[in-house]
Write an enzyme that holds these catalytic residues in place. Structure first.
Site, PDB file in Angstrom:
ATOM      1  CD1 TRP A 229      -3.071   1.352   0.666  1.00  0.00           C
ATOM      2  CD2 TRP A 229      -1.522   2.550   1.765  1.00  0.00           C
ATOM      3  NE1 TRP A 229      -3.572   2.639   0.831  1.00  0.00           N
ATOM      4  CE2 TRP A 229      -2.641   3.390   1.498  1.00  0.00           C
ATOM      5  CE3 TRP A 229      -0.428   3.082   2.442  1.00  0.00           C
ATOM      6  CZ2 TRP A 229      -2.684   4.729   1.894  1.00  0.00           C
ATOM      7  CZ3 TRP A 229      -0.459   4.429   2.837  1.00  0.00           C
ATOM      8  CH2 TRP A 229      -1.583   5.232   2.567  1.00  0.00           C
TER       9      TRP A 229
ATOM     10  CE1 TYR B 233      -2.182   8.333  -1.304  1.00  0.00           C
ATOM     11  CE2 TYR B 233      -0.088   9.122  -0.416  1.00  0.00           C
ATOM     12  CZ  TYR B 233      -1.413   9.352  -0.746  1.00  0.00           C
ATOM     13  OH  TYR B 233      -1.964  10.594  -0.544  1.00  0.00           O
TER      14      TYR B 233
ATOM     15  CG  ASP C 226      -7.099   3.139  -0.266  1.00  0.00           C
ATOM     16  OD1 ASP C 226      -6.307   3.597   0.569  1.00  0.00           O
ATOM     17  OD2 ASP C 226      -8.169   3.693  -0.591  1.00  0.00           O
TER      18      ASP C 226
END
Length: 467
Positions: A410, A414, A430
């Protein structure tokens, strides 16, 4: 894009803003090249030649138009991995990070020959010629929009000397910088630059997204303007100051503190990524289909990759508001920003400053040990050469990020979406995307998002906007 003469001419005579920056038209009868949105009288079709970038137009002997000003045109967003080396090289050049071909090739991990070939295949000119055009257009921009002394403009544009700039102006444009300034519009009293984009751009949605994540003391949203402090290393010197950005029609106006005069290229490049100004909303909408309720949403990038990466770690499994509070406490350890406007006080700490902290110090700010360990590992990696910018190799950087303690898929994805500004990156598994889609399984969510490749960063923004 593949240039079709008939399609380009139709876009030119209709002044279609969707094609602004996607091609330039050289006019044989005048020796000038223009943007598709140029307000000048339109030439005959047989007098037009079309180029995918300004450097190619100048290499063919055309001069930039003083009315539509090609230096204001938005660039082209990259949606896939084709010509990756050329893409990374162009990003470095646009950010002013070009000394010579050998140095750039070493940074990209390829040979000089391979870089020249890949770049020429993509842009039709060499990296050196492309860099010269970018410097000339930036100098032209500063001559038209600021009252900076010509010698300061030569340095800010990366020429190294006034003599070199004068020589290239005479060779390419058949005029001197001082004459161009007299022909241009009266410059503003402040150091203000303009950045164009392809409409629409939902400025209110953009500011709302940034406001929720604004780091206290470093950023603020006020009177429909974005403000922030700046500290960056450019051409071997540290530059520190502040800026503000406002919407003005189909352009953004950028006001810089005088202390940033000699760092204009990386500042403007960073802002283009932060606000995603090179996006083509029509292309994104066509690819995302019914998911798009607001074509003006952008896949926002980052002004500073390290700052964004630290912010991503702080945001692991906590609310946006809580992460913002922690980021503000960390920012207070950065260097003070002299003469900053009210509401701005510090520049975000450098990687070296963060790496020098202890887990105990971070713990006193409220950062749990797993995140403090990840922050310190990231800061050390960046000080040792890990590059967090759009010119970096996304696969290489993502793999290196995931090898650091406390950085999982994640966080790495990101960072790829925001700091590396990759249009196909999305925050894997997410929570917000699960809530927006109603899909709880990571595998099901990944399958759903795969349908939007290579625009998954944009799909993410549109799904988040539904929450």
């Amino acid at each position: 894009m593949q240039l079709n003469d008939d399609a380009c001419y139709q876009a030119l005579i209709s002044r279609d803003s969707r094609f602004d920056g996607r091609f330039f038209a050289g006019v044989l009868s005048t020796g000038i090249y223009c943007r598709p949105v140029c307000p000048a009288r339109k030439p005959l079709a047989e007098n037009c030649r079309y180029f995918s970038n300004a450097a190619a137009a100048e290499a063919a002997g055309f001069r930039p138009c003083l009315k539509c000003r090609p230096e204001l045109a938005p660039g082209q967003a990259w949606s896939d991995g084709a010509a990756m080396v050329a893409r990374r090289a162009e990003e470095a050049i646009r950010a002013g990070d070009f000394q010579d071909l050998t140095t750039l090739a070493e940074r990209l991990g390829v040979t000089d020959r391979h870089l020249r070939r890949a770049f020429a295949n993509r842009f039709g000119v060499s990296p050196v010629a492309y860099a010269q055009t970018q410097r000339l257009l930036l100098a032209k921009k500063l001559l038209a929009e600021t009252t900076l002394p010509v010698v300061d403009i030569a340095m800010a544009a990366g020429f190294g000397s006034l003599r070199r700039m004068n020589s290239l102006f005479a060779e390419r444009y058949q005029l001197t910088p001082s004459k161009l300034r007299r022909q241009a519009e009266a410059p503003a009293a402040e150091l203000t630059c303009r950045l164009a984009f392809r409409p629409p751009l939902d400025w209110q949605a953009t500011l709302a997204f940034l406001k929720n994540r604004a780091i206290t003391g470093v950023e603020k949203i006020e009177a429909n303007e974005y403000w922030r402090t700046v500290r960056l290393d450019y051409q071997g010197k540290m530059h520190q100051g502040w800026l503000k950005v406002a919407l003005a029609g189909s352009e953004l106006t950028v006001t810089l503190s005088n202390s940033l005069i000699k760092a204009v290229p990386p500042v403007l490049s960073a802002l283009r990524h932060l606000f995603d100004l090179d996006a083509d909303p029509a292309e994104v909408t066509a690819n995302l289909g019914p998911l798009v309720n607001n074509p003006g949403l952008r896949a926002l990038g980052a002004f500073d990759g390290f700052e964004m990466a630290i912010r991503a770690i702080l945001g692991q499994q906590i609310t946006v508001a809580a992460a913002r509070t922690l980021a503000g406490r960390l920012a207070a350890l950065g260097s003070p920003c002299p003469d900053a406007p009210e509401g701005l006080s510090h520049c975000f700490p450098t990687p070296a400053q963060v790496a020098a902290l202890s887990q105990e110090q971070l713990g006193q700010m409220g950062v749990i040990r797993s995140r403090s360990r990840a922050m310190l590992a990231l800061a050390s990696a960046v000080t040792e050469g890990l590059e967090l910018s759009p010119s970096a190799d996304i696969d290489e950087i993502t793999a290196k990020l995931e090898s650091l303690p406390g950085i999982g898929p994640w966080t790495a994805s990101y960072i790829a979406m925001r700091a590396l500004h990759w249009p196909d990156a999305w925050p894997v598994n997410d929570h917000g995307l699960k809530a927006a889609t109603g899909l709880e399984s990571p595998k099901a969510l990944a399958h759903y998002m795969s349908a939007f490749s290579p625009w998954r960063a944009y799909a993410t923004q549109h799904l988040w906007s539904q929450l």
